[in-house]
Design a protein around this motif. Structure first.
Motif, PDB file in Angstrom:
ATOM      1  N   LYS A 128       0.841  -1.205   0.000  1.00  0.00           N
ATOM      2  CA  LYS A 128       0.000   0.000   0.000  1.00  0.00           C
ATOM      3  C   LYS A 128       0.875   1.254   0.000  1.00  0.00           C
ATOM      4  N   VAL A 129       2.016   1.196   0.691  1.00  0.00           N
ATOM      5  CA  VAL A 129       2.940   2.328   0.715  1.00  0.00           C
ATOM      6  C   VAL A 129       3.385   2.672  -0.698  1.00  0.00           C
ATOM      7  N   LEU A 130       3.621   1.651  -1.516  1.00  0.00           N
ATOM      8  CA  LEU A 130       4.042   1.886  -2.899  1.00  0.00           C
ATOM      9  C   LEU A 130       3.025   2.754  -3.631  1.00  0.00           C
ATOM     10  N   VAL A 131       1.767   2.398  -3.505  1.00  0.00           N
ATOM     11  CA  VAL A 131       0.707   3.132  -4.195  1.00  0.00           C
ATOM     12  C   VAL A 131       0.528   4.517  -3.589  1.00  0.00           C
ATOM     13  N   ASP A 132       0.612   4.614  -2.265  1.00  0.00           N
ATOM     14  CA  ASP A 132       0.413   5.901  -1.594  1.00  0.00           C
ATOM     15  C   ASP A 132       1.474   6.931  -1.967  1.00  0.00           C
ATOM     16  N   LYS A 133       2.674   6.490  -2.353  1.00  0.00           N
ATOM     17  CA  LYS A 133       3.750   7.423  -2.692  1.00  0.00           C
ATOM     18  C   LYS A 133       3.552   8.072  -4.053  1.00  0.00           C
ATOM     19  N   VAL A 134       2.728   7.494  -4.892  1.00  0.00           N
ATOM     20  CA  VAL A 134       2.453   8.077  -6.199  1.00  0.00           C
ATOM     21  C   VAL A 134       1.338   9.105  -6.029  1.00  0.00           C
ATOM     22  N   LYS A 135       1.597  10.309  -6.447  1.00  0.00           N
ATOM     23  CA  LYS A 135       0.582  11.359  -6.372  1.00  0.00           C
ATOM     24  C   LYS A 135      -0.234  11.309  -7.663  1.00  0.00           C
ATOM     25  N   ALA A 136      -1.394  10.714  -7.569  1.00  0.00           N
ATOM     26  CA  ALA A 136      -2.240  10.544  -8.745  1.00  0.00           C
ATOM     27  C   ALA A 136      -3.589  11.209  -8.508  1.00  0.00           C
ATOM     28  N   GLU A 137      -4.104  11.782  -9.536  1.00  0.00           N
ATOM     29  CA  GLU A 137      -5.419  12.424  -9.450  1.00  0.00           C
ATOM     30  C   GLU A 137      -6.555  11.452  -9.732  1.00  0.00           C
ATOM     31  N   LYS A 138      -6.274  10.419 -10.521  1.00  0.00           N
ATOM     32  CA  LYS A 138      -7.292   9.412 -10.825  1.00  0.00           C
ATOM     33  C   LYS A 138      -6.621   8.043 -10.925  1.00  0.00           C
ATOM     34  N   ASP A 139      -7.407   6.998 -10.889  1.00  0.00           N
ATOM     35  CA  ASP A 139      -6.842   5.655 -10.835  1.00  0.00           C
ATOM     36  C   ASP A 139      -5.946   5.316 -12.030  1.00  0.00           C
ATOM     37  N   HIS A 140      -6.202   5.912 -13.179  1.00  0.00           N
ATOM     38  CA  HIS A 140      -5.388   5.628 -14.363  1.00  0.00           C
ATOM     39  C   HIS A 140      -4.003   6.262 -14.313  1.00  0.00           C
ATOM     40  N   ASP A 141      -3.753   7.105 -13.329  1.00  0.00           N
ATOM     41  CA  ASP A 141      -2.445   7.751 -13.193  1.00  0.00           C
ATOM     42  C   ASP A 141      -1.440   6.908 -12.409  1.00  0.00           C
ATOM     43  N   TYR A 142      -1.906   5.835 -11.778  1.00  0.00           N
ATOM     44  CA  TYR A 142      -1.010   4.988 -10.991  1.00  0.00           C
ATOM     45  C   TYR A 142      -0.208   4.043 -11.884  1.00  0.00           C
ATOM     46  N   PRO A 143       1.004   3.679 -11.450  1.00  0.00           N
ATOM     47  CA  PRO A 143       1.756   2.685 -12.214  1.00  0.00           C
ATOM     48  C   PRO A 143       1.154   1.301 -12.028  1.00  0.00           C
ATOM     49  N   ARG A 144       1.339   0.440 -12.992  1.00  0.00           N
ATOM     50  CA  ARG A 144       0.922  -0.957 -12.876  1.00  0.00           C
ATOM     51  C   ARG A 144       1.979  -1.656 -12.035  1.00  0.00           C
ATOM     52  N   ILE A 145       1.575  -2.214 -10.904  1.00  0.00           N
ATOM     53  CA  ILE A 145       2.509  -2.884  -9.998  1.00  0.00           C
ATOM     54  C   ILE A 145       2.078  -4.335  -9.846  1.00  0.00           C
TER      55      ILE A 145
END
Length: 190
Positions: A44-61
């Motif tokens: 969850k920390v990995l995802v929380d560190k990415v500043k994204a405005e919408k779900d499509h802005d996150y990296p695929r992990i």
């Protein structure tokens, strides 16, 4: 003045993921993470560190949580099974799933980095080398405090990148009774 590296390595992984993801600037970039314990809060920390405005802005992990990887510290100090084969199996699972870049958040596993990376078909981040590169750019004159498992400390893996006079380790009592307790104790992180 001393720069203290606290080896909550998942934080460093998340920083590197963000940088590599932003550099890739690609919607189809897949990042793999090999973990050897069941704490999904770290993911969850990995995802929380990415500043994204919408779900499509996150990296695929892609995460392969493999709890049967032998204890790296026990192996390093000669009291456990070598983990390389199981880590490589995990790495291959991530590659098959489409990972284009892989990280091992376990700093102790980096003792085996050369044996593991020669089996990789995609780049495998060397967390110690990445830490050193950040150190060289931002804090090259500072000393480095190391908080890590006894196996990691005894392996000398930080000396491969950092010059010895810049490294500071806890005394034996503090290492065994404070650092190891924080890692392996009843309320430890492992």
């Amino acid at each position: 003045m001393c720069l203290l590296i606290i080896l909550a390595s998942i934080m460093l992984v998340s920083l590197i993921i963000c940088v590599k993801f932003l550099i890739s600037n690609s919607d189809d970039f897949y990042f793999g993470v090999e973990i050897a314990y069941g704490d999904f809060e770290d993911c969850k920390v990995l995802v929380d560190k990415v500043k994204a405005e919408k779900d499509h802005d996150y990296p695929r992990i892609i995460v392969d949580n493999n709890p049967v990887i032998p204890d790296r510290t026990a192996s390093i100090i000669g009291k456990g099974e070598n983990p390389v084969a199981e880590i490589v199996r995990t790495l291959k699972n991530l590659e098959k799933a489409g990972a284009q870049l892989i990280a091992m958040p376990c700093i102790s596993a980096h003792y085996y980095y050369d044996d593991i990376s020669k089996n990789a078909d995609v780049p495998l981040i060397n967390m110690i080398e990445e830490t050193y590169n950040i150190y060289q750019v931002h804090l090259p004159e500072r000393k480095v405090g190391i908080l890590a498992t006894t196996g990691t400390v005894s392996s000398g893996i930080f000396s491969r990148f950092f010059s010895g006079e810049k490294l500071i380790y806890p005394d034996r009592y503090s290492q065994e009774n404070l650092v190891m307790e924080a890692i392996y104790g009843e309320k430890g992180i492992k």
